[in-house]
Design a protein around this motif. Structure first.
Motif, short mmCIF file in Angstrom:
data_model
loop_
_atom_site.label_atom_id
_atom_site.label_comp_id
_atom_site.label_asym_id
_atom_site.label_seq_id
_atom_site.Cartn_x
_atom_site.Cartn_y
_atom_site.Cartn_z
N ASN A 15 0.97 -1.05 0.06
CA ASN A 15 -0.26 -0.01 -0.03
C ASN A 15 0.95 1.35 0.01
OD1 ASN A 15 -2.49 0.99 -0.05
ND2 ASN A 15 -3.21 0.51 1.74
N VAL A 16 1.85 1.17 0.76
CA VAL A 16 2.80 2.45 0.90
C VAL A 16 3.55 2.54 -0.64
CG1 VAL A 16 5.25 3.23 1.79
CG2 VAL A 16 3.51 2.25 3.44
N MET A 17 3.96 1.44 -1.05
CA MET A 17 4.75 1.37 -2.44
C MET A 17 3.60 1.98 -3.66
SD MET A 17 6.17 -2.56 -2.36
CE MET A 17 7.05 -2.81 -0.71
N ARG A 18 2.44 1.57 -3.45
CA ARG A 18 1.38 2.19 -4.65
C ARG A 18 1.20 3.64 -4.49
NH1 ARG A 18 -4.66 0.58 -4.14
NH2 ARG A 18 -4.97 1.11 -1.93
N LEU A 19 1.31 3.91 -3.17
CA LEU A 19 1.01 5.51 -2.85
C LEU A 19 2.26 6.31 -3.26
CD1 LEU A 19 -0.32 7.85 -1.81
CD2 LEU A 19 0.55 7.40 0.74
N PHE A 20 3.56 5.50 -2.89
CA PHE A 20 4.87 6.36 -3.25
C PHE A 20 4.93 6.59 -4.60
CE2 PHE A 20 7.36 5.86 0.86
CZ PHE A 20 6.61 6.42 1.54
N SER A 21 4.71 5.62 -5.35
CA SER A 21 4.81 5.44 -6.89
C SER A 21 3.94 6.42 -7.56
CB SER A 21 4.96 3.98 -7.68
OG SER A 21 3.71 3.35 -7.40
#
Ligand code: ZN
Length: 670
Positions: free
Chosen positions: A430-436
């Motif tokens: 979830n963090v990864m998709r927000l950051f990208s």
């Protein structure tokens, strides 16, 4: 081949409200905002170079891919893990799509290709896909709507598919997603089977699928699932009733935040999306009430949400303990996503403030600086790591650190790092998709101009009207410094309005255009509004007052009564035990509110942070040793020992071992 109508609006980010009738502001095309070197590019590069690759390995190691292989008949074996493991694959794929769309990356794309092929192989001919159900001895779908997470997983598949289409023009996942969505639509509906998922998610995904495909049936299905809520038929979880599953009240009657925090906030995102398309006032009124309840009684200073481990749930009003709070990373991300939608509708800056609070504190605290370890739970205080829970699982296999609150503890049971991965691994991807997809959230536009919501160095381009292309260059050292410079690179002949958010924390706001200070600042709904006929080369300098301050809490939050927190700009600070003059005394520390706070840049510390120097004292409560309670007539002779205090940004805590930490510091009492 894509079997549906012409694709609606390719090129957008996670939310495309360009055709939504009830939006104040419109999102920009994803590639119209590109990040420059700076605070966020550093974090996003770690996400790209480390996190996305390591997550692929973890998905392999944890069985997520094997589950799909078993479902596809490619290997034999038993399903591993929680029922919703497919969703982690989808969230990771979504993250990869945004990242590769931002900047090509063959290695990531090859990993995504393998995963998409696997998903395609696992999908049943009728469109259904869920590896947990498909690997059962009797693979019957939709048997457990309360806890089965089938629609939840479907929602994440849809969002990944949308990301691949928008970021890369790649329809492979979209074909799979639409097949599944049509299958779901053949089962559920007003004249078909009733019911909805125990974990909201599919609602916002279906609205977005509608936005992408122009297929009204996906919007109708989203509305159907939203309308199904509030029937009190779901069983709940442990001591929680149907509010755990968000089935306790119809969404139009919602008055307060309750139950499982992530479920509540994903549902709110879906409901708000539905309003953006339909304009049904009762939906937005309900979301306003929900938001007010959260802001006034249930929000942590870090933007965290969810006070209770039990049920991962909201607590009562003002029930905001620092040490036993939950503050799941996904809840803060869900809040960020929901407030984005509220902002798009209302044009009110306080929703962007809420996004910023969650982003720089609760969300940013989840990943370790190495990009390979993640907090699931984000407490605001750590007394003793012996019984620390950093996840839904107790971590007893991590390496150790010394005790933090004095005394010794068993070295074998204390983790020295955020967990590498989780059995319930919802948070890391979830963090990864927000950051990208982070660039998506920086700015919006309307026919009158451009609005800047989050400050980071970037180039922003937009066609306000055909033939009038605007290009802006934004340079800032935010969040460490409050200066933001915008240069107009391209503009048209017509006047347009530049709106700049003035964060709630800014003590003093100074604005100049081409070096001339503007004295009569016009601030509307939290935005500085600058309307003029801009010229290429115009420079706007915004200076936000970023002096560190001490923040008090509402006295009704008894857990933090008589305590103060340090804030500078959007960053909330904490004391970590290892930085103090005496270790192991965080339970005895007090802060002197009459002594000024001093920011100090530490370039070599924790990837470069602004620390805050403060003054306070340790209070020797020796007479209390051996006692928890004494008559109030007992004569206390506490001895204060003045001390210098060093505070670090909350988001970097736990990067040098998991040790004692506190955000809220008792006010000097003697
Ligand atoms: Zn999570």
């Amino acid at each position: 081949m894509f079997p549906h109508n012409m694709v609606g609006s390719p090129g957008f980010g996670p939310v495309d409200n360009s055709k939504s009738s009830h939006a104040c502001w419109k999102t920009m095309e994803f590639k119209s905002i590109s990040l420059h070197e700076g605070f966020w590019s550093k974090r996003i590069n770690v996400n790209r170079e480390v996190s996305l690759h390591y997550a692929f390995e973890m998905l392999e190691k944890s069985g997520n891919f094997d589950n799909l292989r078993i479902a596809a008949g490619l290997i034999k074996g038993n399903y591993r893990g929680y029922v919703f493991l497919d969703s982690d694959v989808y969230k990771w794929l979504e993250a990869v799509a945004w990242e590769v769309g931002r900047e090509p990356n063959k290695e990531l794309l090859a990993k995504a290709d393998q995963s998409i092929a696997l998903i395609a192989a696992a999908q049943r001919p009728d469109g259904y896909i869920n590896s947990y159900v498909q690997t059962r001895e009797f693979p019957e779908p939709w048997m457990d709507l309360d806890n089965g997470h089938e629609l939840y997983c479907a929602g994440h598949l849809f969002q990944a598919a949308i990301a691949f289409q928008r970021a890369l023009g790649d329809d492979r996942l979209l074909n799979i997603a639409c097949c599944f969505a049509d299958h779901i639509g053949s089962i559920f509906g007003p004249d078909k089977r009733h019911g909805t998922c125990g974990h909201p998610e599919v609602e916002m995904a279906l609205v977005e699928l509608y936005r992408l495909t122009n297929e009204p049936r996906y919007l109708d299905l989203a509305k159907f699932f939203i309308d199904q809520r509030g029937q009190n038929t779901m069983k709940g979880h442990r001591s929680y009733g149907s509010e755990y599953h968000q089935d306790h009240v119809p969404v139009r009657q919602v008055a307060e935040a309750a139950g499982h925090a992530v479920r509540q906030l994903y549902l709110a995102s879906g409901v708000t999306d539905l309003y953006l398309e339909t304009g049904e006032t009762a939906l937005f009124d309900a979301m306003r009430r929900l938001s007010r309840d959260i802001i006034e009684t249930k929000l942590y200073i870090t933007g965290g949400l969810g006070s209770r481990f039990d049920g991962e749930a909201f607590g009562d009003p003002y029930e905001l303990p620092s040490d036993q709070c939950y503050c799941e990373t996904c809840a803060a991300i869900a809040s960020f996503m929901w407030n984005w939608r509220m902002l798009l509708i209302s044009g009110e800056g306080h929703y962007a403030d809420l996004m910023e609070r969650a982003l720089y504190n609760n969300i940013l605290a989840s990943p370790a600086l190495d990009g390979q370890h993640y907090f699931y739970i984000n407490p605001l205080m750590l007394r003793d790591a012996k019984y620390l829970r950093l996840s839904t699982e107790l971590l007893s296999n991590q390496r150790s650190t010394p005790s933090l609150a004095g005394g010794s503890v068993d070295d074998d049971v204390i983790p020295n790092q955020r967990p590498e991965w989780h059995d319930c691994a919802c948070c890391p991807p979830n963090v990864m998709r927000l950051f990208s997809s982070f660039a998506h959230y920086l700015a919006t536009w309307d026919v009158g101009g451009i609005q800047i919501h989050q400050f980071t160095s970037a180039e922003i381009g937009c066609d306000l009207i055909p033939g009038q292309h605007i290009k802006l260059n934004l340079v800032t050292d935010y969040p460490w410094h409050g200066q933001v410079r915008l240069q107009v690179l391209e503009t048209g002949n017509s006047p347009w309005t530049l709106s700049l958010r003035v964060p709630e924390w800014s003590q003093q706001t100074v604005l100049s255009i081409n070096g001339n200070i503007v004295s009569d600042l016009s601030i509307e709904k939290g935005y500085l509004v600058l309307e003029r006929t801009w010229q290429a080369g115009d420079i706007v300098d915004l200076e936000l007052g970023m002096a560190p301050v001490l923040v008090a809490s509402n006295p009704r939050i008894d857990a933090t009564r008589n305590c103060l927190a340090i804030q500078r700009g959007p960053i909330i600070y904490c004391l970590e035990d290892r930085d103090q003059e005496i270790n192991g005394r965080l339970l005895d520390v007090e802060i002197d509110k009459n002594h000024p706070l001093f920011p100090r840049w530490e370039g070599d510390l924790l990837d470069g942070v602004m620390v805050i120097d403060a003054e306070g004292q340790f209070v020797d409560n020796g007479e209390w040793r051996g006692h928890l309670y004494q008559p109030v007539t007992f004569s206390f002779q506490a001895i204060p020992r003045p001390t210098h205090l060093v505070a670090i940004p909350y988001y970097v805590w736990g990067n040098r071992g998991i040790r004692g930490m506190r955000v809220w510091i008792p006010e000097k009492s003697l």
